[in-house]
Design an enzyme around this catalytic site. Sequence first.
Site, PDB file in Angstrom:
ATOM      1  CB  ILE A   1      -5.428  38.928  19.631  1.00  0.00           C
ATOM      2  CG1 ILE A   1      -6.018  39.505  18.332  1.00  0.00           C
ATOM      3  CG2 ILE A   1      -4.986  40.038  20.572  1.00  0.00           C
ATOM      4  CD1 ILE A   1      -7.200  40.435  18.534  1.00  0.00           C
TER       5      ILE A   1
ATOM      6  CG  ASN B   1     -12.121  40.539  26.254  1.00  0.00           C
ATOM      7  OD1 ASN B   1     -12.594  41.581  25.855  1.00  0.00           O
ATOM      8  ND2 ASN B   1     -12.092  39.441  25.522  1.00  0.00           N
TER       9      ASN B   1
ATOM     10  CD  GLU C   1      -8.139  34.852  20.830  1.00  0.00           C
ATOM     11  OE1 GLU C   1      -8.413  33.726  20.356  1.00  0.00           O
ATOM     12  OE2 GLU C   1      -7.016  35.188  21.231  1.00  0.00           O
TER      13      GLU C   1
HETATM   14  P1  GH3 Z   1      -2.966  33.510  23.793  1.00  0.00           P
HETATM   15  O1  GH3 Z   1      -1.949  34.583  23.891  1.00  0.00           O
HETATM   16  O2  GH3 Z   1      -2.399  32.165  24.091  1.00  0.00           O
HETATM   17  O3  GH3 Z   1      -3.686  33.522  22.478  1.00  0.00           O
HETATM   18  O4  GH3 Z   1      -4.024  33.776  24.940  1.00  0.00           O
HETATM   19  P2  GH3 Z   1      -5.448  34.474  24.819  1.00  0.00           P
HETATM   20  O5  GH3 Z   1      -5.805  35.060  26.157  1.00  0.00           O
HETATM   21  O6  GH3 Z   1      -5.466  35.427  23.682  1.00  0.00           O
HETATM   22  O7  GH3 Z   1      -6.366  33.255  24.400  1.00  0.00           O
HETATM   23  P3  GH3 Z   1      -7.597  32.582  25.079  1.00  0.00           P
HETATM   24  O8  GH3 Z   1      -8.059  31.556  24.081  1.00  0.00           O
HETATM   25  O9  GH3 Z   1      -7.305  32.112  26.462  1.00  0.00           O
HETATM   26  O10 GH3 Z   1      -8.675  33.717  25.171  1.00  0.00           O
HETATM   27  C1  GH3 Z   1      -9.329  34.268  24.073  1.00  0.00           C
HETATM   28  C2  GH3 Z   1     -10.271  35.316  24.578  1.00  0.00           C
HETATM   29  O11 GH3 Z   1     -10.915  35.988  23.470  1.00  0.00           O
HETATM   30  C3  GH3 Z   1     -11.335  34.774  25.433  1.00  0.00           C
HETATM   31  C4  GH3 Z   1     -12.627  35.415  24.918  1.00  0.00           C
HETATM   32  O12 GH3 Z   1     -13.342  35.994  25.964  1.00  0.00           O
HETATM   33  C5  GH3 Z   1     -12.122  36.483  23.958  1.00  0.00           C
HETATM   34  N1  GH3 Z   1     -13.069  36.689  22.887  1.00  0.00           N
HETATM   35  C6  GH3 Z   1     -13.492  35.805  21.944  1.00  0.00           C
HETATM   36  N2  GH3 Z   1     -14.392  36.389  21.126  1.00  0.00           N
HETATM   37  C7  GH3 Z   1     -14.554  37.675  21.536  1.00  0.00           C
HETATM   38  C8  GH3 Z   1     -15.359  38.763  21.094  1.00  0.00           C
HETATM   39  O13 GH3 Z   1     -16.129  38.679  20.128  1.00  0.00           O
HETATM   40  N3  GH3 Z   1     -15.244  39.934  21.751  1.00  0.00           N
HETATM   41  C9  GH3 Z   1     -14.411  40.058  22.827  1.00  0.00           C
HETATM   42  N4  GH3 Z   1     -14.335  41.235  23.434  1.00  0.00           N
HETATM   43  N5  GH3 Z   1     -13.656  39.041  23.270  1.00  0.00           N
HETATM   44  C10 GH3 Z   1     -13.723  37.867  22.649  1.00  0.00           C
HETATM   45 MG    MG Z   2      -5.214  34.605  21.712  1.00  0.00          MG
END
Ligand code: GH3
Ligand code: MG
Length: 328
Positions: free
Chosen positions: A185, A192, A228
């Site tokens: 995503i 978030n 994600e």
């Molecule tokens: P990019 O477009 O480069 O993919 O940036 P991004 O913000 O999507 O990627 P990044 O890896 O910086 O952040 C991923 C986020 O996903 C951070 C974390 O808090 C969130 N996340 C991971 N698992 C879960 C979950 O189970 N529930 C929720 N609500 N958020 C989650």
């Molecule tokens: Mg991402």
Amino acid sequence: MNELSVVKSVVLVVDDDRIIRCLLRRAMEKEGYKVIEAENGEECLAAFQSLAPHIVLLDAIMPVMDGFTCCTQLQALPGGDRTPVLMITGLEDKQSVDRAFEVGATDFVTKPIHWPVLRQRVRRLLQTSFLFNQLEAANQKLERLASLDGLTQLANRRRFDEYLDQQWRHMAREKLPLSLLLCDIDFFKPYNDTYGHQAGDLCLQNVGAALRLALKRSTDLVARYGGEEFAAILPNTKIFGALHIAETIREQVKALGIAHAKSTVSPCVTLSLGIACLIPMPDVSSATLLKAADEALYQAKARGRDRWCVSSEAATKAIAVGDSIHLG
Ligand code: GH3
Ligand code: MG
């Protein structure tokens, strides 16, 4: 142990002697069991298939089909190897007893019937069988839970690793292509931060459901790969099939219309996808495919997100066989 479940049991009584059948019926009904009757092995097999009894009381010597042959054939029927068979017979020589157990009988009592013993044996066999079934159902449930991601109800990482490995070996044997999609995503951290973690969870569930809908073959597996990040394993799928599915997924996730005010590429939540496709070689590990898909995903992010990219190896191979390819 739930006594009620045993009391409601169905007992199939098989004996060519009408009087014995009558006596057995009376004794079993006294215990609260429901009784059905058969006169020989053939009738027993037919009644077993149509009425699915919980236990079979089986005579050894009968016309048409004897108890030993019948017991052997019972084992091959659906549910046959898990339904207790109690042989009740006048034969008590060593050879007959051995043969009864060899053909799959669970227990053996001799005629003349010692009724209190029979009553206890039947009860014990039913209890054991019920416990076994309960244990098996609990095991299946545990197995399912251990393979599922709690939030999205998709396959989890453990199941993904297991299935990738299994399909890698299978496709290597068959010399067929295995495609892998990694889907991430876009800007999910800002999502978030803007809408809250609960909305983030809901978004993950909706994206997961869209992925599940986009994959049609029973052999395809979609999994939650990480936070994600999702992954789809597409056995026996060439690169162009994988591209088609990647584009469908990209479109369908965008079409969910999940508002994302902080995304710089779209007003809605979008996905970036990395695609890899290989005909597995036995001496190469499945990590090669994962690495290729991961590199392609990185490219999709670097080129602006909301798009798919193909691993350079897969793209080169497709061009080498004369196909044109659009890189994201
Ligand atoms: P990019 O477009 O480069 O993919 O940036 P991004 O913000 O999507 O990627 P990044 O890896 O910086 O952040 C991923 C986020 O996903 C951070 C974390 O808090 C969130 N996340 C991971 N698992 C879960 C979950 O189970 N529930 C929720 N609500 N958020 C989650
Ligand atoms: Mg991402």
